[in-house]
Design a protein around this motif. Structure first.
Motif, PDB file in Angstrom:
ATOM      1  N   GLY A 293       0.798  -1.216   0.000  1.00 39.17           N
ATOM      2  CA  GLY A 293       0.000   0.000   0.000  1.00 39.17           C
ATOM      3  C   GLY A 293       0.829   1.262   0.000  1.00 39.17           C
ATOM      4  N   ASP A 294       2.106   1.152   0.383  1.00 42.79           N
ATOM      5  CA  ASP A 294       2.966   2.330   0.416  1.00 42.79           C
ATOM      6  C   ASP A 294       3.718   2.549  -0.892  1.00 42.79           C
ATOM      7  N   LEU A 295       3.508   1.673  -1.874  1.00 43.35           N
ATOM      8  CA  LEU A 295       4.173   1.839  -3.167  1.00 43.35           C
ATOM      9  C   LEU A 295       3.436   2.871  -4.005  1.00 43.35           C
ATOM     10  N   ILE A 296       4.182   3.637  -4.736  1.00 41.19           N
ATOM     11  CA  ILE A 296       3.608   4.638  -5.619  1.00 41.19           C
ATOM     12  C   ILE A 296       3.868   4.197  -7.048  1.00 41.19           C
ATOM     13  N   GLU A 297       2.826   4.003  -7.812  1.00 40.48           N
ATOM     14  CA  GLU A 297       2.961   3.648  -9.217  1.00 40.48           C
ATOM     15  C   GLU A 297       3.039   4.924 -10.034  1.00 40.48           C
ATOM     16  N   ILE A 298       4.083   5.081 -10.766  1.00 42.22           N
ATOM     17  CA  ILE A 298       4.235   6.244 -11.627  1.00 42.22           C
ATOM     18  C   ILE A 298       3.785   5.828 -13.017  1.00 42.22           C
ATOM     19  N   PRO A 299       2.748   6.442 -13.523  1.00 41.98           N
ATOM     20  CA  PRO A 299       2.264   6.036 -14.848  1.00 41.98           C
ATOM     21  C   PRO A 299       3.266   6.416 -15.937  1.00 41.98           C
ATOM     22  N   LEU A 300       3.572   5.452 -16.760  1.00 44.48           N
ATOM     23  CA  LEU A 300       4.474   5.678 -17.876  1.00 44.48           C
ATOM     24  C   LEU A 300       3.682   5.572 -19.163  1.00 44.48           C
ATOM     25  N   PRO A 301       4.085   6.327 -20.172  1.00 40.15           N
ATOM     26  CA  PRO A 301       3.386   6.180 -21.452  1.00 40.15           C
ATOM     27  C   PRO A 301       3.639   4.784 -22.003  1.00 40.15           C
ATOM     28  N   PRO A 302       2.674   4.198 -22.671  1.00 37.74           N
ATOM     29  CA  PRO A 302       2.885   2.849 -23.219  1.00 37.74           C
ATOM     30  C   PRO A 302       3.964   2.858 -24.290  1.00 37.74           C
ATOM     31  N   TRP A 303       4.694   1.754 -24.368  1.00 32.77           N
ATOM     32  CA  TRP A 303       5.729   1.622 -25.392  1.00 32.77           C
ATOM     33  C   TRP A 303       5.072   1.477 -26.749  1.00 32.77           C
ATOM     34  N   GLU A 304       5.599   2.169 -27.710  1.00 32.75           N
ATOM     35  CA  GLU A 304       5.114   2.050 -29.080  1.00 32.75           C
ATOM     36  C   GLU A 304       6.314   1.848 -29.990  1.00 32.75           C
ATOM     37  N   GLU A 305       6.188   0.873 -30.874  1.00 30.37           N
ATOM     38  CA  GLU A 305       7.252   0.636 -31.838  1.00 30.37           C
ATOM     39  C   GLU A 305       7.342   1.836 -32.769  1.00 30.37           C
ATOM     40  N   ARG A 306       8.550   2.244 -33.068  1.00 32.19           N
ATOM     41  CA  ARG A 306       8.763   3.399 -33.948  1.00 32.19           C
ATOM     42  C   ARG A 306       8.831   2.907 -35.389  1.00 32.19           C
ATOM     43  N   LEU A 307       7.705   2.914 -36.025  1.00 31.77           N
ATOM     44  CA  LEU A 307       7.633   2.448 -37.409  1.00 31.77           C
ATOM     45  C   LEU A 307       8.311   3.459 -38.330  1.00 31.77           C
ATOM     46  N   GLY A 308       9.050   2.950 -39.285  1.00 26.91           N
ATOM     47  CA  GLY A 308       9.713   3.810 -40.256  1.00 26.91           C
ATOM     48  C   GLY A 308      11.006   4.434 -39.770  1.00 26.91           C
ATOM     49  N   GLU A 309      11.453   4.086 -38.585  1.00 28.74           N
ATOM     50  CA  GLU A 309      12.717   4.631 -38.076  1.00 28.74           C
ATOM     51  C   GLU A 309      13.874   3.977 -38.828  1.00 28.74           C
ATOM     52  N   PRO A 310      14.771   4.753 -39.392  1.00 26.75           N
ATOM     53  CA  PRO A 310      15.919   4.164 -40.098  1.00 26.75           C
ATOM     54  C   PRO A 310      16.738   3.279 -39.156  1.00 26.75           C
ATOM     55  N   THR A 311      17.258   2.182 -39.698  1.00 22.86           N
ATOM     56  CA  THR A 311      17.975   1.195 -38.886  1.00 22.86           C
ATOM     57  C   THR A 311      19.183   1.797 -38.186  1.00 22.86           C
TER      58      THR A 311
ATOM     59  N   ILE B 253      19.622   4.868 -37.191  1.00 21.98           N
ATOM     60  CA  ILE B 253      19.125   5.716 -36.102  1.00 21.98           C
ATOM     61  C   ILE B 253      18.625   4.840 -34.951  1.00 21.98           C
ATOM     62  N   LYS B 254      17.936   3.760 -35.277  1.00 20.80           N
ATOM     63  CA  LYS B 254      17.428   2.844 -34.250  1.00 20.80           C
ATOM     64  C   LYS B 254      18.587   2.254 -33.452  1.00 20.80           C
ATOM     65  N   ARG B 255      19.647   1.839 -34.143  1.00 25.00           N
ATOM     66  CA  ARG B 255      20.802   1.270 -33.441  1.00 25.00           C
ATOM     67  C   ARG B 255      21.434   2.283 -32.498  1.00 25.00           C
ATOM     68  N   ARG B 256      21.557   3.516 -32.953  1.00 24.73           N
ATOM     69  CA  ARG B 256      22.147   4.561 -32.104  1.00 24.73           C
ATOM     70  C   ARG B 256      21.245   4.870 -30.905  1.00 24.73           C
ATOM     71  N   ARG B 257      19.949   4.920 -31.133  1.00 17.15           N
ATOM     72  CA  ARG B 257      19.012   5.171 -30.032  1.00 17.15           C
ATOM     73  C   ARG B 257      19.073   4.034 -29.014  1.00 17.15           C
ATOM     74  N   LEU B 258      19.077   2.799 -29.502  1.00 18.88           N
ATOM     75  CA  LEU B 258      19.131   1.649 -28.597  1.00 18.88           C
ATOM     76  C   LEU B 258      20.451   1.594 -27.839  1.00 18.88           C
ATOM     77  N   LEU B 259      21.519   1.989 -28.470  1.00 23.44           N
ATOM     78  CA  LEU B 259      22.808   2.053 -27.776  1.00 23.44           C
ATOM     79  C   LEU B 259      22.735   3.066 -26.639  1.00 23.44           C
ATOM     80  N   TYR B 260      22.187   4.231 -26.926  1.00 25.84           N
ATOM     81  CA  TYR B 260      22.036   5.256 -25.887  1.00 25.84           C
ATOM     82  C   TYR B 260      21.150   4.743 -24.757  1.00 25.84           C
ATOM     83  N   GLU B 261      20.008   4.156 -25.111  1.00 23.56           N
ATOM     84  CA  GLU B 261      19.072   3.672 -24.102  1.00 23.56           C
ATOM     85  C   GLU B 261      19.644   2.492 -23.311  1.00 23.56           C
TER      86      GLU B 261
END
Length: 163
Positions: free
Chosen positions: A42-60, A62-70
C-alpha cells in the motif's frame, strides 16, 4: 588562536553529533518489509508511464544509435553495465526483427529490476519478452569467458567502426 581552538572544538562536536542517532529505541513506521505475506504494498507509488510504441519507419542506423544510448542510460547501474556491454557486442549485427525485440525488451517494462531478474534468470521471463534476443542476453549474462564487467564500455569503439 583562541578562535581556531573554538572552531576546531565546534567541528569535532558537530561531527560526533552527526554520527550519533538522534533518538535511541524509536523505530520508523516505514521500512522494507520484503515479500512477506503481510505486505500489502500500500505504500508503493505507481508512476504512470506512457505505453511503449514501436517506432515504425525509423531508419535502422538511427534505431541502433538510439538503442545504444538507451542501453547505456538505465535506471540502475547493473543494467547500464550489462545492457551497454551487450549492445556493444551484438547491436550492430542484429536483424531488424531482433532490433524490434531488443527495443521492446529495454523500453516497455517500467521496472529495470524486472529486466535484470529475467536476464540473470532469477525470475521467469514473461512470454511477451521471451525470444531470440532474450536468449542472447541470458547467455551473455552468464559471462562464460569470465570477462571483467565493472563499468560501461567507453564510446571510443564507435569512432573505430565509423572510420
Amino acid at each position: 588562536m583562541l578562535a581556531s581552538f573554538i572552531s576546531k572544538g565546534l567541528v569535532k562536536g558537530v561531527c560526533r553529533a552527526a554520527w550519533k542517532p538522534a533518538a535511541v529505541g524509536l523505530a520508523s513506521t516505514r521500512g522494507y518489509r520484503g515479500d512477506s505475506p503481510a505486505d500489502t504494498r500500500g505504500d508503493l507509488i505507481e508512476i504512470p508511464l506512457p505505453p511503449w510504441e514501436e517506432r515504425l519507419g525509423e531508419p535502422t542506423d538511427i534505431k541502433r544509435r538510439r538503442l545504444l544510448y538507451e542501453s547505456r542510460k538505465r535506471g540502475m547501474l547493473e543494467n547500464c553495465i550489462l545492457l551497454s556491454l551487450f549492445a556493444k557486442r551484438y547491436l550492430n549485427s542484429m536483424s531488424e526483427k531482433q532490433l524490434m525485440q531488443y527495443d521492446r525488451l529495454i523500453n516497455e517494462p517500467s521496472n529495470d529490476w524486472d529486466i535484470y531478474y529475467w536476464a540473470t534468470e532469477a525470475q521467469p521471463t514473461p512470454d511477451v519478452y521471451q525470444g531470440e534476443v532474450m536468449d542472447m542476453l541470458k547467455e551473455f549474462t552468464k559471462n562464460r569467458n569470465q570477462e571483467q564487467r565493472l563499468d560501461a564500455p567507453s564510446l571510443e569503439y564507435l569512432e573505430k567502426e565509423v572510420k
